[in-house]
Structure formats: structure tokens, C-alpha cells
Design a protein around this motif. Sequence first.
Motif, PDB file in Angstrom:
ATOM      1  N   GLN A  20     -37.373  -5.378  -7.079  1.00 60.44           N
ATOM      2  CA  GLN A  20     -38.372  -6.119  -6.305  1.00 60.44           C
ATOM      3  C   GLN A  20     -37.714  -6.819  -5.114  1.00 60.44           C
ATOM      4  O   GLN A  20     -38.208  -6.739  -3.987  1.00 60.44           O
ATOM      5  N   ASP A  21     -36.583  -7.472  -5.351  1.00 59.53           N
ATOM      6  CA  ASP A  21     -35.877  -8.167  -4.276  1.00 59.53           C
ATOM      7  C   ASP A  21     -35.411  -7.190  -3.199  1.00 59.53           C
ATOM      8  O   ASP A  21     -35.523  -7.459  -2.003  1.00 59.53           O
ATOM      9  N   LYS A  22     -34.907  -6.033  -3.622  1.00 60.83           N
ATOM     10  CA  LYS A  22     -34.434  -5.017  -2.682  1.00 60.83           C
ATOM     11  C   LYS A  22     -35.584  -4.503  -1.811  1.00 60.83           C
ATOM     12  O   LYS A  22     -35.433  -4.355  -0.596  1.00 60.83           O
ATOM     13  N   LEU A  23     -36.726  -4.245  -2.423  1.00 63.85           N
ATOM     14  CA  LEU A  23     -37.886  -3.755  -1.667  1.00 63.85           C
ATOM     15  C   LEU A  23     -38.400  -4.799  -0.683  1.00 63.85           C
ATOM     16  O   LEU A  23     -38.760  -4.478   0.451  1.00 63.85           O
ATOM     17  N   LEU A  24     -38.431  -6.054  -1.104  1.00 61.13           N
ATOM     18  CA  LEU A  24     -38.888  -7.118  -0.205  1.00 61.13           C
ATOM     19  C   LEU A  24     -37.937  -7.295   0.982  1.00 61.13           C
ATOM     20  O   LEU A  24     -38.376  -7.586   2.100  1.00 61.13           O
ATOM     21  N   MET A  25     -36.643  -7.100   0.767  1.00 59.82           N
ATOM     22  CA  MET A  25     -35.674  -7.246   1.852  1.00 59.82           C
ATOM     23  C   MET A  25     -35.804  -6.139   2.905  1.00 59.82           C
ATOM     24  O   MET A  25     -35.297  -6.268   4.003  1.00 59.82           O
ATOM     25  N   GLU A  29     -39.394  -8.845   8.644  1.00 57.39           N
ATOM     26  CA  GLU A  29     -39.606 -10.274   8.837  1.00 57.39           C
ATOM     27  C   GLU A  29     -38.944 -11.145   7.760  1.00 57.39           C
ATOM     28  O   GLU A  29     -38.885 -12.354   7.880  1.00 57.39           O
ATOM     29  N   VAL A  30     -38.443 -10.525   6.710  1.00 54.49           N
ATOM     30  CA  VAL A  30     -37.854 -11.268   5.590  1.00 54.49           C
ATOM     31  C   VAL A  30     -36.378 -11.540   5.858  1.00 54.49           C
ATOM     32  O   VAL A  30     -35.605 -10.628   6.163  1.00 54.49           O
ATOM     33  N   ALA A  31     -35.983 -12.804   5.743  1.00 53.64           N
ATOM     34  CA  ALA A  31     -34.586 -13.198   5.936  1.00 53.64           C
ATOM     35  C   ALA A  31     -33.830 -13.255   4.616  1.00 53.64           C
ATOM     36  O   ALA A  31     -32.668 -12.881   4.532  1.00 53.64           O
ATOM     37  N   GLN A  32     -34.491 -13.732   3.553  1.00 52.32           N
ATOM     38  CA  GLN A  32     -33.811 -13.928   2.271  1.00 52.32           C
ATOM     39  C   GLN A  32     -34.828 -13.874   1.143  1.00 52.32           C
ATOM     40  O   GLN A  32     -35.956 -14.335   1.292  1.00 52.32           O
ATOM     41  N   VAL A  33     -34.411 -13.321   0.013  1.00 50.87           N
ATOM     42  CA  VAL A  33     -35.263 -13.244  -1.180  1.00 50.87           C
ATOM     43  C   VAL A  33     -34.459 -13.760  -2.369  1.00 50.87           C
ATOM     44  O   VAL A  33     -33.301 -13.410  -2.549  1.00 50.87           O
ATOM     45  N   MET A  51     -42.182 -13.090 -16.870  1.00 51.41           N
ATOM     46  CA  MET A  51     -42.778 -13.632 -15.649  1.00 51.41           C
ATOM     47  C   MET A  51     -41.692 -13.853 -14.604  1.00 51.41           C
ATOM     48  O   MET A  51     -40.665 -14.446 -14.888  1.00 51.41           O
ATOM     49  N   PHE A  52     -41.927 -13.347 -13.399  1.00 51.58           N
ATOM     50  CA  PHE A  52     -40.978 -13.495 -12.297  1.00 51.58           C
ATOM     51  C   PHE A  52     -41.469 -14.551 -11.334  1.00 51.58           C
ATOM     52  O   PHE A  52     -42.660 -14.686 -11.089  1.00 51.58           O
ATOM     53  N   GLU A  53     -40.551 -15.283 -10.780  1.00 52.40           N
ATOM     54  CA  GLU A  53     -40.848 -16.253  -9.732  1.00 52.40           C
ATOM     55  C   GLU A  53     -39.974 -15.860  -8.546  1.00 52.40           C
ATOM     56  O   GLU A  53     -38.760 -15.726  -8.679  1.00 52.40           O
ATOM     57  N   THR A  54     -40.590 -15.623  -7.382  1.00 54.40           N
ATOM     58  CA  THR A  54     -39.854 -15.138  -6.227  1.00 54.40           C
ATOM     59  C   THR A  54     -40.072 -16.050  -5.031  1.00 54.40           C
ATOM     60  O   THR A  54     -41.210 -16.387  -4.700  1.00 54.40           O
ATOM     61  N   ILE A  55     -38.968 -16.427  -4.381  1.00 60.58           N
ATOM     62  CA  ILE A  55     -39.026 -17.234  -3.163  1.00 60.58           C
ATOM     63  C   ILE A  55     -38.598 -16.334  -2.014  1.00 60.58           C
ATOM     64  O   ILE A  55     -37.540 -15.697  -2.073  1.00 60.58           O
TER      65      ILE A  55
END
Length: 67
Positions: A20-25, A29-33, A51-55
Motif C-alpha cells: 500500500q505504501d509503495k503504491l501511494l508513493m 503529489e505524495v512526498a511521504q507515506v 486495521m491499517f492507519e496511514t499518514i
Amino acid sequence: MPVTVPAASISEASKLLQLQDKLLMQIPEVAQVFGKAGRAETATDPAPLEMFETIINLKPESQWRRG
């Protein structure tokens, strides 16, 4: 919060969170996940492991794509 299947193993939750983090990166527009699975060692965080919590921190708006 994204949720996996109930009773997912720690290794499976870790793999899914990393994916999930890799796909969001990949979004320009995404700087950090930063993602977290499960709960902290506190009584005020009752989240189960699945349950995941993502910033997501975004780049400055001037660096975003048009549209």
C-alpha cells in the motif's frame, strides 16, 4: 481505515502495508507515506492488527500536476 481479512498474520499485514505504501508513493503529489498496522501498547488504541492507519504527506501545492 483500510481493513484486511480478519485474523491476518503479522507477516501478511506487513506485506500488505508495504505494498500500500509503495503504491501511494507512485502518486507524484505524495512526498511521504507512513503506515501502521495494529495498535500501540496503550489501552486507548483498540485497533486490531488487520486495521491499517496511514499518514500521507503531500508535496507543496506548487509541485502538483495541473487539473
